[in-house]
Design an enzyme around this catalytic site. Structure first.
Site, mmCIF file in Angstrom:
data_model
loop_
_atom_site.group_PDB
_atom_site.id
_atom_site.type_symbol
_atom_site.label_atom_id
_atom_site.label_comp_id
_atom_site.label_asym_id
_atom_site.label_seq_id
_atom_site.Cartn_x
_atom_site.Cartn_y
_atom_site.Cartn_z
ATOM 1 N N ASP A 61 0.820 -1.207 0.000
ATOM 2 C CA ASP A 61 0.000 0.000 0.000
ATOM 3 C C ASP A 61 0.857 1.262 0.000
ATOM 4 O OD1 ASP A 61 -2.363 -1.403 -0.034
ATOM 5 O OD2 ASP A 61 -2.586 -1.416 2.138
ATOM 6 N N GLY A 62 2.025 1.210 0.665
ATOM 7 C CA GLY A 62 2.907 2.366 0.703
ATOM 8 C C GLY A 62 3.400 2.767 -0.678
ATOM 9 N N ASN A 131 -5.312 8.882 1.120
ATOM 10 C CA ASN A 131 -5.861 8.324 2.356
ATOM 11 C C ASN A 131 -6.264 9.382 3.376
ATOM 12 O OD1 ASN A 131 -5.927 5.635 1.753
ATOM 13 N ND2 ASN A 131 -4.314 5.027 3.170
ATOM 14 N N ARG A 142 4.384 15.682 24.668
ATOM 15 C CA ARG A 142 3.129 16.181 25.223
ATOM 16 C C ARG A 142 2.094 16.380 24.118
ATOM 17 N NH1 ARG A 142 6.022 21.069 28.300
ATOM 18 N NH2 ARG A 142 7.405 20.694 26.516
ATOM 19 N N ASP A 161 -2.998 14.028 20.369
ATOM 20 C CA ASP A 161 -1.731 13.796 19.678
ATOM 21 C C ASP A 161 -1.766 14.339 18.250
ATOM 22 O OD1 ASP A 161 -0.676 12.579 21.882
ATOM 23 O OD2 ASP A 161 -0.804 10.532 21.102
#
Length: 283
Positions: A61-62, A131, A142, A161
């Site tokens: 897929d990459g 995607n 953090r 995140d």
């Protein structure tokens, strides 16, 4: 007819299998050329691809995602041939590539399926993604702060995140891992998904593909990271607006089988990540 075979030539198995595919075409009198997706610029690919009738993405897929990013807007159909692990986006496995496959391509005995691309604008630059687009805290330990707007209207603020916008094609990728819904590729929508949000109310949101999404992030490092289809694109200063909408370009994939989207879900994603028990571990 001219066939472009794109693979990672830095990997021996990719180079060897690409040579095998090239030979299968040339034995039918069809011109075929091998190019590595790892060693050429997008400008090079865009210029060269105008001369190809069909592109073969040989890898996982990459490799296919990389090829789409390099060829967006050319409208040349792509056949994904899997030699990677999952190959959810590819059409066939390498072992299934045969003389019949060559004949179908040469004779045009296939259908094509168009997939939506995202247009992502930041700092005066524009990019495409098949995607997803992710605005991330990067390597900062953090969480970052994100503000999201849809069509100019405030949606929410998140401490997380990252924040992700996925196409229906991308709904089975990173977004799925982050608890997002699976969206059939024929649905005209985008998935908005906070990643690891520190909140009890943060949930994925599905919006129309006619929407314009605006994300701005702020991380302790002073920069957030823009990631498209798993590729780090650029670091942006805190507060930089990232604007995402449906691109006028699309990706066109060759279909040789009648396998449906849900058939592939059952075949591929049911076993993805499941480790087989070695014989000496049994009992």
């Amino acid at each position: 007819m001219h066939i472009g075979i794109f693979t990672n030539c830095d990997i021996d198995v990719g180079k060897h299998k690409a040579e095998t595919l090239k030979k299968a075409f040339t034995e039918r009198g069809i011109s075929a050329e091998i190019l590595s997706v790892e060693t050429h610029t997008p400008e090079f690919f865009y210029a060269v691809n105008q001369s190809f009738d069909v592109l073969v993405a040989l890898g996982g897929d990459g490799t296919l995602l990389n090829l789409v990013s390099l060829t967006a807007g050319t409208e040349v159909p792509i056949l994904g041939v899997n030699i990677g692990r999952l190959g959810f986006l590819t059409e066939i496995e390498y072992a299934a590539f045969s003389e019949k496959t060559v004949s179908e391509i040469v004779e045009g005995n296939f259908t094509t399926e168009s997939r939506m691309l995202l247009e992502v604008a930041a700092n005066g630059e524009k990019y495409e993604a098949l995607n997803e687009c992710v605005v991330s805290k990067g390597s900062d330990t953090r969480p970052a702060k994100f503000q999201v707007k849809v069509n100019g209207k405030f949606l929410d603020k998140f401490i997380s995140d990252a924040y992700l916008v996925a196409t229906p094609t991308g709904s089975t990728g990173y977004s799925l891992s982050a608890g997002g819904p699976i969206v059939s590729p024929d649905v005209s929508a985008m998935v908005l998904n906070p990643i690891c949000a520190h909140s009890l109310h943060a949930r994925p949101v599905v919006v129309s593909d006619s929407s314009e999404v605006e994300i701005s992030g702020s991380a302790a490092s002073g920069f957030v990271q823009l990631v498209l289809d798993g590729r780090s694109i650029v670091f942006l200063q805190n507060g930089t607006d990232v604007v995402i909408k449906k691109s006028t370009k699309s990706a066109k994939f060759i279909k040789l089988t009648d396998q449906g989207f849900f058939d592939k879900l059952i075949e591929k994603l049911n076993v993805w990540g499941v480790t087989k028990v070695d014989e000496h571990h049994k009992g």
